[in-house]
Design an enzyme around this catalytic site. Structure first.
Site, short mmCIF file in Angstrom:
data_model
loop_
_atom_site.label_atom_id
_atom_site.label_comp_id
_atom_site.label_asym_id
_atom_site.label_seq_id
_atom_site.Cartn_x
_atom_site.Cartn_y
_atom_site.Cartn_z
N CYS A 153 -25.03 -45.49 -34.12
CA CYS A 153 -24.07 -44.75 -33.57
C CYS A 153 -24.02 -45.01 -31.90
CB CYS A 153 -24.15 -43.39 -33.54
SG CYS A 153 -24.04 -42.70 -35.42
N VAL A 157 -20.98 -46.21 -29.72
CA VAL A 157 -20.59 -45.41 -28.82
C VAL A 157 -20.52 -46.10 -27.28
CG1 VAL A 157 -20.85 -43.40 -27.48
CG2 VAL A 157 -20.94 -43.47 -29.97
#
Length: 197
Positions: A153, A157
């Site tokens: 993640c 991101v």
């Protein structure tokens, strides 16, 4: 022992060595409470019958373990199918610890997965340095045929460019120019391990 600081073997060839085969056989016998070979054989044959098929298809509900629902885990699992390939996950160590733990339980033996060990500074400035250093260390320590890169993640991101990072790492000599480093963007906040695979 075939393992040393100068020669680090991946789990697949390491556990084929005679001393590890003996150790694992003793572990199975003393600690895993195995069923007799005949019981295992009988069960294997039962799973091929129509009776088993009908029982299996008659289920009304399915329990899904949500802990598996993570794209990078699927990518790591897919990479495990290629000979002498090490998974390199561009993200934090905590995520990679989960993948190693899950695959070790699944395969019943240690599983190697490498992390770029991104921390707060990499989350702000990007993880290029982590990728360059990590690929160099992975190549030198494990001598793999291929390094399969996926993301967590954090890397997704902040928008790290895997293709660009890998090209920069090759330019800096982390891995040879013609060395295979396939990559996949695997954000864990969408999809599941099936998508990552």
């Amino acid at each position: 022992m075939p393992q040393s600081a100068e020669k680090t073997l991946d789990h697949a060839p390491l556990f084929c060595e005679p001393e590890y085969r003996q150790m694992l056989a003793k572990k199975k016998l003393k600690f895993e409470c195995p069923h007799p070979d005949q019981v295992v054989s009988d069960q294997r044959e039962f799973t091929k019958t129509w009776e088993y098929r009908e029982k299996n298809l008659a289920r009304q509900a399915l329990v899904v373990n949500p802990a598996k629902a993570c794209q990078p885990l699927g990518a790591v699992f897919a990479a495990a199918g290629f000979e002498r390939t090490i998974s390199f996950v561009h993200g934090s160590q905590g995520c990679v610890a989960y993948y190693r733990s899950h695959l070790s339980r699944h395969f019943k033996e240690p599983s190697s997965v490498v992390s770029s060990s991104m921390t707060e500074d990499a989350a702000v400035f990007g993880g290029l340095k982590n990728m360059v250093d990590g690929l160099a260390n992975t190549y030198k320590l494990y001598s793999p045929k291929m390094i399969a890169v996926s993301t967590t993640c954090m890397a997704e991101v902040i928008g790290d460019d895997l293709h660009g990072f890998i090209e920069n790492a090759k330019s800096e000599g982390s891995v040879p120019r013609d060395f295979d480093v396939p990559f996949a963007h695997t954000p864990a906040f969408v999809g599941s391990h099936v998508d990552g695979y």
